[in-house]
Design an enzyme around this catalytic site. Structure first.
Site, PDB file in Angstrom:
ATOM      1  NE  ARG A 105      -4.116   1.432   2.247  1.00  0.00           N
ATOM      2  CZ  ARG A 105      -4.516   2.085   3.302  1.00  0.00           C
ATOM      3  NH1 ARG A 105      -3.943   1.889   4.464  1.00  0.00           N
ATOM      4  NH2 ARG A 105      -5.509   2.937   3.211  1.00  0.00           N
ATOM      5  CB  THR A 109      -1.347   7.220  -3.746  1.00  0.00           C
ATOM      6  OG1 THR A 109      -0.792   5.892  -3.717  1.00  0.00           O
ATOM      7  CG2 THR A 109      -0.373   8.178  -4.390  1.00  0.00           C
ATOM      8  CG  ASP A 201      -1.206  -8.059  10.245  1.00  0.00           C
ATOM      9  OD1 ASP A 201      -1.155  -6.978   9.649  1.00  0.00           O
ATOM     10  OD2 ASP A 201      -0.696  -9.119   9.795  1.00  0.00           O
ATOM     11  CG  ASP A 204       1.944  -8.770  12.254  1.00  0.00           C
ATOM     12  OD1 ASP A 204       2.883  -8.971  11.460  1.00  0.00           O
ATOM     13  OD2 ASP A 204       1.556  -7.632  12.577  1.00  0.00           O
TER      14      ASP A 204
HETATM   15  N1  URA Z   1      -5.526  -7.381   7.311  1.00  0.00           N
HETATM   16  C1  URA Z   1      -5.406  -8.145   8.421  1.00  0.00           C
HETATM   17  O1  URA Z   1      -4.503  -8.971   8.509  1.00  0.00           O
HETATM   18  N2  URA Z   1      -6.295  -7.964   9.422  1.00  0.00           N
HETATM   19  C2  URA Z   1      -7.291  -7.079   9.357  1.00  0.00           C
HETATM   20  O2  URA Z   1      -8.092  -6.982  10.293  1.00  0.00           O
HETATM   21  C3  URA Z   1      -7.394  -6.296   8.187  1.00  0.00           C
HETATM   22  C4  URA Z   1      -6.498  -6.465   7.188  1.00  0.00           C
END
Ligand code: URA
Length: 210
Positions: A105, A109, A201, A204
Site C-alpha cells: 500500500r 496515495t 493482522d 503477524d
Molecule cells: N488485514 C489483516 O490482517 N487484518 C485485518 O483486520 C485487516 C487487514
C-alpha cells in the site's frame, strides 16, 4: 448458480475460526488451524467443478471413474498472508498450478502497488482461485483481480477467511462477476482498517511478527 458471497458455516470451520480469533492463540496453533480451515474452504470452492470420466481397473472389475482435472486449477496467493491459505489447499490439490501476487500500500496515495507477479503458463485453461485471509478494504483483492483478469483465466473465484461488509461491497463494485467464499462476514472495519471483531493482522498472527 453460484452465490456471490458464500459463507461456509460448517461447525468445524466456525469452531476453528473462533480459536484463531482468541488473542492468546499462538502462531503454531494459528497456522495449523488456518491449514485445516483452508482445506474445508477448498472443499466448498471446488464443489461444482466438472469431473472427467476415465476407464480404470479396480482389483475386481473395470469401471468409468470420475476425476477432477487438478492441473486445470490454479491457486493464487496474495502475499504474504495468502500463503497460509495456499499451503493447506495445495495439500488437498497437490497437482494444482500456483501463482503469487505481491502488493503493497503506497503510504501517500494509499493505492495498492504491485511488486511481484508470477503466474503459471496457459492460465486461460485454468479455473483460478485467489486466496487472501482478510478481505478488509478490498483494495488489494481488487488490484490483484484487475491484474489476473488481464491475463484471461478461464474463471475466477476469491477465497478468504474473514470479510468486512465494506470490503465485500468494494470488491463487488469492481468485480461483480467473481464469487467470494469466506468463513465469516464480520461487523465492520475500525479507523485503522482492521476487521472488527476480526483476529488482528493475519500475517503477524501466522508468523509471530508485529
Ligand atoms: N488485514 C489483516 O490482517 N487484518 C485485518 O483486520 C485487516 C487487514
Amino acid at each position: 448458480m453460484t452465490k456471490l458471497v458464500n459463507v461456509v458455516k460448517h461447525p468445524l470451520v466456525q469452531h476453528k475460526l473462533s480459536i484463531m480469533r482468541e488473542k492468546q492463540t499462538k502462531s503454531p496453533l494459528f497456522r495449523s488451524l488456518l491449514n485445516d480451515v483452508s482445506k474445508l474452504l477448498a472443499y466448498e470452492v471446488t464443489h461444482n467443478m466438472p469431473l472427467t470420466h476415465k476407464e480404470i481397473e479396480t482389483p475386481l472389475t473395470s469401471t468409468s471413474a470420475p476425476y477432477l482435472e487438478c492441473q486445470e486449477i490454479c491457486l493464487v496467493s496474495i502475499l504474504r498472508a495468502g500463503n497460509g491459505l495456499l499451503s493447506g489447499m495445495l495439500e488437498l490439490i497437490p497437482e494444482a498450478r500456483v501463482g503469487h501476487v505481491g502488493l503493497y500500500r503506497d503510504p501517500t496515495t494509499h493505492e495498492a502497488v504491485e511488486y511481484y507477479f508470477k503466474m503459471p503458463p496457459q492460465i486461460e485453461e485454468c479455473d483460478t482461485i485467489v486466496v487472501d485471509p482478510m478481505l478488509a478494504t478490498g483494495h488489494s483483492a481488487v488490484a490483484a483481480m484487475d491484474r489476473i483478469k488481464s491475463i484471461n483465466p478461464k474463471s475466477l473465484k476469491f477465497v478468504c477467511l474473514l470479510a468486512a461488509p465494506e470490503g465485500i461491497d468494494y470488491f463487488h463494485e469492481h468485480h461483480p462477476d467473481i464469487p467470494i467464499y469466506t468463513a465469516a462476514v464480520d461487523e465492520c472495519l475500525n479507523e485503522r482498517k482492521y476487521i472488527i471483531p476480526g483476529l488482528g493482522d493475519a500475517g503477524d498472527r501466522m508468523y509471530g511478527t508485529q
